[in-house]
Write an enzyme that holds these catalytic residues in place. Structure first.
Site, PDB file in Angstrom:
ATOM      1  N   CYS B  43      19.081  96.034 -96.475  1.00  0.00           N
ATOM      2  CA  CYS B  43      19.148  95.877 -94.973  1.00  0.00           C
ATOM      3  C   CYS B  43      18.069  96.331 -94.293  1.00  0.00           C
ATOM      4  CB  CYS B  43      20.476  96.909 -94.510  1.00  0.00           C
ATOM      5  SG  CYS B  43      20.618  97.179 -92.747  1.00  0.00           S
ATOM      6  N   THR B  45      17.713  98.922 -92.324  1.00  0.00           N
ATOM      7  CA  THR B  45      17.799 100.280 -92.384  1.00  0.00           C
ATOM      8  C   THR B  45      17.274 100.420 -93.689  1.00  0.00           C
ATOM      9  OG1 THR B  45      19.767 100.203 -91.329  1.00  0.00           O
ATOM     10  CG2 THR B  45      19.251 102.128 -92.512  1.00  0.00           C
ATOM     11  N   HIS B  48      13.503 100.835 -93.293  1.00  0.00           N
ATOM     12  CA  HIS B  48      13.224 101.951 -92.698  1.00  0.00           C
ATOM     13  C   HIS B  48      13.016 103.196 -93.712  1.00  0.00           C
ATOM     14  CE1 HIS B  48      12.998 100.233 -88.658  1.00  0.00           C
ATOM     15  NE2 HIS B  48      14.391  99.775 -89.070  1.00  0.00           N
ATOM     16  N   ARG B 205      12.073  81.750 -88.915  1.00  0.00           N
ATOM     17  CA  ARG B 205      13.436  82.291 -88.424  1.00  0.00           C
ATOM     18  C   ARG B 205      13.918  81.412 -87.382  1.00  0.00           C
ATOM     19  NH1 ARG B 205      13.057  88.888 -87.711  1.00  0.00           N
ATOM     20  NH2 ARG B 205      13.601  89.272 -89.842  1.00  0.00           N
TER      21      ARG B 205
END
Lengths: 352, 352, 352, 352
Positions: B43, B45, B48, B205
């Site tokens: 993900c 996250t 990060h 994308r």
């Protein structure tokens, strides 16, 4: 039968001030009514127009008559009266929708793409007579007092804001206790909200907030109101935020007082951009934010009529001076002092 | 029977990077299950955490195993298995709610005041085994492919966002076509939305957005995308905004594309405060803004299971590399290039 | 310019049958349009009128022209055209609401207390021309095929029924696969429902149900359809019941197939009282039952326009014969055989 | 520390009557609490069990202790106390849900497929002590009086019924003024309903209905109550029907009093099938019918706690006798006389 001219409070020139003039009576179209104004109430918007602020300068086209909160008696109707009759005691929805745009087709008439506002985009009710499309006329139930009938426009804002989500058994914060904020307090309480916290810098308005039913009326300048509300709600915050101020500080405090999963209904108009910490204020908290404008046509009118008929709302503390139209300068001056109160004009003669 | 230790991708120190370590198998409590991880997905996250950004530094307590998207087979259950059995093929809701706070009492478990996230606040699924509370286990319907089962966490975000309001027969703008934005496009289309406009700066994308079903994939850097969408909707704007980027420009454009009375569901996490013209963006337009976080427990899981079982969602374009856990550096490096794709780890051996 | 008389299919006398007559062209009022009928479709209600059943005898006042599903071209407008222009290709909402009653004030126009139906309470569209209030005119998007435009009235019933609650990711039972039931199947599928079970006694209609997208088309006369649906849903029953038959057995089976907490939308009109075990069917199951009538004005029209524009609905299997008005006896005879199909009249000449 | 045995009111045999027995104290599991009953209230269901009617004979398995409305003090907790502590003053949700079925997964716990009711399916609260799962314990806010805490179960029924749809500014009919009907009157009024009509055959209950806030309490045996309500609502009927009687006549009258587009929430349990004219009562009127069972877990508990804390509800008129458990025969006899009142048992000693 009306005389050929009438008194009207006019924004005659693109500048501060207003003038009381004698102008011809409005001519009505087939689907309009002419209403003899009994009482008209002054809105914050009227103050903006009076002072000719930036918004007014961009929107208002003098010469014009302003005013958009009133009640009166139907004097005359056109060929398609839509059930409106001479002698009816009425108020009116002053937002006139187009009936054609997507919002109108979806039943969201109050946010019509082509909305025109009587008293802003065409001559309003600070006059002996006002011209209103018959579809916008609202007949007043006999159980409703005359002075209440004069403020159904702002009361409708309050009812629309409060009832835009669940309120019974919910804790509430009202940020800003101007006239509509004060009405919202009374409405929320009448509709079964539990603890209600109001925040307001003006002490006079805080006192009124208590009178209208607020459990606490907090001064944001004194102590940490956010902390206070969180502590008073077991650290969760309130279920419902009714933002009635438009003030950046109040808005921020309001969102910090709101619990995760809560509802924020925003009516207060801010004159500047507002900066949000979207993530912590709204996204991670799963908050619902509702922009509130005008009144639902005419669901809100039905709701407020029922609330008033049932005697659920005591709005007396809001009313102050009642005066003839020619004392307009006094009226605007009094209102500027920020006292939360509704001043009523009686263009056709003084109230009993 | 598992061996005494297992491989796990660990944030060992409060700094950039990660380490593959052998650590003891998790011990499960009475109401937990031990799950042998089949496939785990990365993900944003996790990126990060890998890079140890400001958020990570404030939230993560090394040493810990990260990862929170996965599927696997139940290896062992505790004394209170809550219907979970050895051999069950499962995924899991990795947000663990407290069941006590006001939100939990109101059924809003996904925004629990005391939420803990597996893979963030305790050891996650980038490992051979992961420990999960049995109440958070979700059994995978046999009709759902294994690699889809590994991404039900982010798919749940997308489903929650799309279905937080009406979507059938509504026009839609999706701002941001990262993995969850792309899934949201597929979900909205499967649920009967009409014209769907995606905006996305990354051309790769944008191409994927079209593949997932977007009617138009617009480059905000090229031309006036707001004007374009308004023109394409008779000047009204779209009924629904799904904000999946967290980017200030995209957010502003999104609100300008949204029609009066529309719904904005905000999932994208912005790293900075966002400034709104509240009055024109939200209040006068009577817009509904919904903060979206996580997935409804477990309504969203039911919904996405049904959509997947019914074959409504083709998510194949999202999948790229599949690799063993020890190629984690390659995986994170590929993802940083911003290609919208899900990379799967197979901690217990390579996929067939 | 129309000639002075026109052909119209008339219920001339209070008895079975109909007559094709030449009658004067309708005269339009200021807020009406005269529409040259391109194609008109026959509804079940028209069959009732044709056969002069008990309902017809109590409601219809001959002589009158019937028919209420159509599309056509605006021939002429009155003085208040409300944006309608000569040459517009249109259909129309044939339910004319009063705008005054409480329901109209609440925005529930489709259940107006004083509703009048064109083709029932005043002359309808089985004629070369029909007179329509301009506010009821619906302009057809050019992307929508002509024959689809002729059946927007019943399609609106179907869309209103399906979208009266959540449908995406929900399991569904449709009881009764007449024309509107069949359309409902297509709409539910287009809007993301998962498994859909149809029940229908007529084998021809069961075959059509499958064509329209039903996962299973069950014969209630054969085996225990309730048991079957419960078994196929892990014993829970379906999330949504769309009752389109009005038949007592189907209604009972539908409620038994519905899960606790489910939604039942009832459109089918039963000719007899229905006996419920309120406690087990509705109360203890916490079911929501919605009476569905007509179409929302005009939210449903927006929704179906968007679904059609987006190409979500394939209604081709529903269409059968197209014929001139003078073959009306054939048309009614064909329909009585219970084949689920829409027959189109072309009063102004044959279709290409 | 409790003694080894306790007094309990038992249905000892499958026949009419009950016996006060000394039985062993309940043993609690890890996730249960033992609660010393302070006050317990008698429900209509208890009367059915006492008299051993058909429903009881099919559902109840003697020997067992009945009773399911109470408050008390936590005496002991198991190993997983879920925040419940000895000495807590509590009531409890006596419906125990499974947490596994589709309804539980959807957050509709109150209509769980596998619901067990304490006092019906396992030993209840007509005893000195009762065993309760800790997740079902509800801590009583100190602002709530003890005798109110004893009737939160039926009050929850009333709150759930009233708040299952909009109520503020709505006209209401309550059919049946038994204890829950009477509570519903108080709740509706507290939540801002406007005119409220109650219908009830028992004159004592009609008098109570007025005391609880009904604007009119009508006797269905005298005059045409439907006509009366229609006349009093300009011919439209009421916005909301709260059906609390289960009686066929009341149900029919209720639906005839309900306006098109209205909401009917049905709580009253009828012992026989009810015949509807579906078309005129529900379908053509576009009515919403909601089956109401139990209380939302735990949204309803939050709502009623807030309403009680805010002092919105005066329930004093409902309370009558308070007696020790051994006067149970008197209690049941008094209740049979149909006087709407709550009788409280005090199993651990008389009230102050």
């Amino acid at each position: 039968m009306p005389t050929a001219t009438m008194k009207a409070l006019r924004k005659a020139h693109p500048q501060q001030g207003a003038e009381l003039e004698a102008i011809p009576l409005p001519k009505i179209a087939a689907d309009e009514a002419l209403v003899r104004v009994r009482a008209a109430s002054i809105c914050g918007t009227d103050l903006h127009i009076y002072h000719w602020d930036r918004w007014s300068a961009s929107r208002i086209h003098p010469p014009m008559t302003f005013g958009h909160e009133f009640c009166g008696v139907v004097e005359k109707v056109g060929e398609n009266p839509f059930g409106v009759k001479e002698g009816d005691f009425v108020s009116a929805e002053m937002h006139v929708n187009c009936s054609h745009c997507l919002q109108c087709r979806m039943g969201q008439f109050h946010i019509c793409k082509n909305l025109r506002v009587i008293g802003v985009d065409q001559d309003g009710c600070f006059a002996e007579f006002v011209r209103i499309p018959v579809r916008n006329i609202w007949k007043i139930d006999p159980a409703i007092p005359e002075h209440y009938a004069a403020i159904m426009d702002p009361l409708g804002n309050a009812v629309h804001t409060v009832l835009s989500g669940e309120i019974a058994g919910r804790t509430v914060a009202v940020t800003g206790a101007g006239p509509i904020g004060l009405m919202a307090i009374a409405v929320a309480k009448a509709c079964g909200c539990s603890t209600l916290f109001a925040t307001e810098v003006n002490p006079h308005r805080r006192a009124l907030a208590k009178k209208m039913g607020a459990d606490e009326a907090l001064d944001p300048a004194e102590g940490d109101v956010v902390r206070h509300v969180l502590d008073a709600t077991d650290g969760h915050g309130v279920d419902v935020l009714l933002e009635m101020s438009g003030h950046p500080t109040a808005i921020h405090q309001g969102f910090q007082m709101l619990r995760a999963g809560g509802r924020a209904s925003l009516l207060g108009v801010s004159s500047q951009p507002i900066t949000f910490d979207l993530v912590s204020d709204i996204i991670f908290k799963g908050v619902t934010v509702l922009g509130i404008y005008g009144r639902k046509m005419f669901e809100t009118w039905v709701q407020m009529t029922e609330l008033l008929k049932a005697g659920k709302l005591n709005l007396e503390p809001l009313f102050r001076e009642r005066m003839p139209l020619d004392r307009f300068a006094d009226a605007f001056s009094l209102l500027e002092k920020g006292q939360a109160s509704k001043i009523l004009f009686y263009p056709n003669g003084s109230p009993e």
